[in-house]
Structure formats: C-alpha cells, structure tokens
Design a protein around this motif. Sequence first.
Motif: not given
Length: 378
Positions: A54-70
């Motif tokens: 779902a869109d909400g879960y994709v948004t959450l995955l993007g947040l997880i990816s963002h913080e890990y890339f940091h």
Amino acid sequence: DKVGKRGGAKPPIDRYVFMLNAVDDGYGGLEHRHSTALICNRRDLPQLGMKKAADGYVTLLGLISHEYFHTWNVKRLRPAEFARYDYGRENYTKLLWFFEGFTSYYDDLLLRRAGLIDDAAYLRLVNKTINQVQQTPGRQVQSVADASFDAWVKYYRQDEQTPNGTVSYYTKGALVALCLDLKLRAEGRGSLDDAMRHLWSASGGGPVSEADIAAALEAAGGRSYAAELAAWVHSTAELPLSELLRLHGVATLDDPSQPAQTLGLRVAESGGSVQVKVVLRGGAAEKAGFAAGDEWIGIELPAAGRKSAQGWRIGRLDDLALYLGAGKRCTALVARDRKLVKLPLVLPTGVTTWRLLAQDTGRVSKWLAPAAIAATKA
C-alpha cells in the motif's frame, strides 16, 4: 571500500538497529551512527493477505531506506563544517541539499533497485516530489543552497508564509540529484553512483566540501559540472526536468490540477469546514484577498437572470465544481476574526500538474532496473 564476500561494498558497521514506534498518528525518523529511531502510523504497516504494498507502507519503506542511507551520507560523509559538532549552538552549512536531498533521491531509488517497487511505482514517487516543488512559490525566491543555510531560522520555524519564501532542501535537493544522475547517464561517462563512490573513496568517508562534491562529479562525468551546480543549486532557475526525463524514456504530461492547486491554497478539511492554512503567492486566492486563518463558509453565485444572487454552503473544495459548473466567477464568503467577509473570486484556467509516463520502457529500465547498478560498476 572494504569488499564483502559477494563483491559488494561492505557496510561500515557490523550491526545496525531499526527502532520503529508505531503510533496512531505520527511520522519521522532520526539517524544515528549504528541505528535509527523511526515513527510511523500503525495503519501504514503491512497487513495479512496484502498482495501489493500500500502507499502508506511504501512511504514507510522509503523512510527506513532514507535513514539507513544516512549511515554513509551524513554519519560518515558530512559537511566540512560538521567535522566537529558544537552542541552549544546552531551549526550552519550550505550543503544540506546534498546530504538530505541526495539521500532523499536514493531512498526511493534503492527501493526500486531492491525490487520492492516497480518502475511505475517509482515514477509516481518522483512525480510527487516534482509536483511538491513546483507547487512551492518559494523555489523562485530562495536557492536550495540558501535553504540549507537558513534551516535553523526558516525550515525549523515554519509558518503560513514558509511555502512563499522558502524551498525544501529535501525535495529540491532530491531533484538536483535526479538531474545530475540523468545528465551523467545521458552523457555516457558514468552516473551519480560513480560520483558518490568517488567522493567516499577520496574523502575516506569523512567531512567534505562543495569543492569535493564538484570534483567527484567531474571524476564521474569527465568534465566540470560547475555550471550545473551554479544554476541548479545556487540560483532559483528552474531545473531541466522534462528534458532530462525525456532522454531516459519518460514523458511529462499536463493533467488538470486539483482544486487547492488551482486556487493557490493549502487547506484543512474536516467536519464540513474548510480552514485556510496557506495562501500561495500569485494564485487566484491571493488575488481575491484570502488570508491564512480564514474559514471558508460558502459562495454566492452571480444572479445571471435570477432576481438575486444564489448562495451555497461549502464543506470541501470539491463543492466548488458542483455549484459553479462551467462558471469561473463567484463571491467567496469567509469568516475572519469573527467577521463575515466577501471576496470576489475568479477561477483561473490552464492550471495543470505534471504526470510522468514511461514512453520507452527499455530506456526507463536501463536507468532504474536493479541490474543498472551492476552495469555502472563494470
């Protein structure tokens, strides 16, 4: 780089912890050197039997990816001004367009490369970012480099005029990264991946300056990108998004805008009430005299052959199309400081929003497919 058994770059950590707090209403994340603290809405978590994210879960995955890339881009690579943090005062830098913006580009791109979303889903995410920036008048006032420097006094102290005077170094920074990646790929010498790897190796994974970033781009592309950095980062010029996307098989189409964008408003709709939060510079609402804090109660239609004007209560912006039909003029009735105010409103024509369309799937896949990253290493 240290190289792992499978030939890939080994993470600069042995263990990484994701701490996720699922709440009724919340969203955000904060990176640490070996972990991240995240907040999400419970309803965004995947549900049993879900066949497609779902869109909400994709948004959450993007947040997880963002913080890990940091882990690489902020906690190791970081602005030269942050070589030593001073926790007693603000730390200023003009490079947040790179450290937050480029991370915002890679967070969704890595979801595509990992096979968690497809090309169409990825392009929808890019589309959303483009429209967010284009619907921010502040992009014509403030460069993304200045937005980085002003973060302490503007980005973290937002008010109803923030969209009119500032631009987000997250979203516009992500589009700068997109443009540089597409430009490098179009010229056939490398990609943004190559520039990032060069920057990591040259700096030893430590503090960097804008000159270091420019040198990494030159190493990847075989020429100076000073002109692009001057135009895209240090000025308010529009980014050549349509041209660069077209080179990679993606067309930019114009769709009719939603009512809020058409009017130049940002509103909150609840319980049959329309509360004006932001009046965007240059829009129809500003010309009519709307102000942040207004409650939009209703409209009056011109008499047009009737004995008197006709009034309608509105509970959401979509009601305008219902009552106006093909009409473009009305009088808006708003409550302001407990006074009733009449505002002459003229709806504009030709206000559009972008829609990205993959016209050449072969070229799109060459850019986005998981194999693309392997090709850049060859």
